[in-house]
Design an enzyme around this catalytic site. Sequence first.
Site, PDB file in Angstrom:
ATOM      1  CE  LYS A 125     127.704 -10.574 -21.418  1.00 40.05           C
ATOM      2  NZ  LYS A 125     126.344 -10.831 -21.700  1.00 40.05           N
TER       3      LYS A 125
ATOM      4  CG  ASP B  67     125.091 -15.209 -26.081  1.00 36.68           C
ATOM      5  OD1 ASP B  67     126.000 -15.080 -25.003  1.00 36.68           O
ATOM      6  OD2 ASP B  67     124.182 -14.140 -25.732  1.00 36.68           O
TER       7      ASP B  67
ATOM      8  CD  GLN C 270     123.056  -9.170 -21.004  1.00 41.40           C
ATOM      9  OE1 GLN C 270     124.108  -9.274 -21.646  1.00 41.40           O
ATOM     10  NE2 GLN C 270     122.560 -10.004 -20.266  1.00 41.40           N
TER      11      GLN C 270
END
Length: 302
Positions: free
Chosen positions: A53, A120, A97
């Site tokens: 990422k 997200d 995460q």
Amino acid sequence: MAATILDGNKIAAEIRAEVAAEVKTMGAAGIRPGLAVVLVGHNPASEIYVRGKVKSSEEVGISSEQHTPPDNVSTGQLLSLIADLNRRDEIDGILVQLPLPSQVDSKKVLLSVDPAKDVDGFHPMNVGFLSTQRPGLVPCTPAGIIEILSRSHIPIAGREVVVVGRSDIVGKPVAMLLLNANATVTVCHSKTRDLPGVCRRADILVAAIGRAGMITRDYVKLGATVIDVGMNKVTDRAEFMRLFAGNAKREETFRTKGAVLVGDVHPEVAEIAGAITPVPGGVGPLTIAMLMANTVRAAKLR
Ligand code: NDP
């Protein structure tokens, strides 16, 4: 006839190039989108995902920063880190995460992310925006699946779609996106009766289950489009043989690495599907590309 392979690497590269062009235009106006990634502890898989990422952010010109609290971090400490990121104007996207360690209240942490920075798309506010068709941030993997279909000119409106899996991060949001795109959507799960029969109705079948090669040819209508979201590591020899007997390339990978990455769809399905996403190189690359797109979108929406 063998299925058309839907090349996720190629589609993801197209999206990254578009995002990079947008970032450049924003840069000319003095704006640089910024992404903050929170990675707790030392989970090897999470470290690999986060590296990908961060690298991808740099490539498209998004500024990125990493926060790495230790394994024994408390919920309170994470909440205060996120409150700080929420306040900082140069941060457009915040990504926590998962999974978080067991002592941390994950739901509370995710809920604390400013919905406008929730790249997200997991915050209940963004889930609500999606289900009521308002502009918001959409989870990356489901958004990537829609990109694969639309950029491959596979029609969605009016078609029978079956989604196997009802998780909050893949199954439910992809079903909602497909419904919003006017498909007739059936969502299946572990209690569904006659799963193969239901799946055979699908013009588009989405497998987001987490079980290596579970979807065999029995589940698939001739000519259907099959989207394989699964990412499963197979280390057992017998399981490997059930999936890849006679496949020299995979045999070589299994021999040298002791494992292969397999989707939820059995390789034999490629013989009857009309189009199919491979694993690896299908849905996976889209997830990171859509994170980049979401960060730019968050910057614009803010
Ligand atoms: P979850 O474990 O959260 O959900 C799995 C779903 O599959 C559940 O709804 C479950 O049903 C259903 N299921 C499990 N077994 C069966 C069965 N035998 N028959 C029918 N349904 C079943 O997984 P995720 O949604 O998080 O992930 C799914 C897969 O996608 C995983 O392999 C994951 O690694 C992969 N993934 C890939 C990504 C990518 O970027 N390519 C991103 C995210 C995930 P029930 O609800 O009844 O338990």
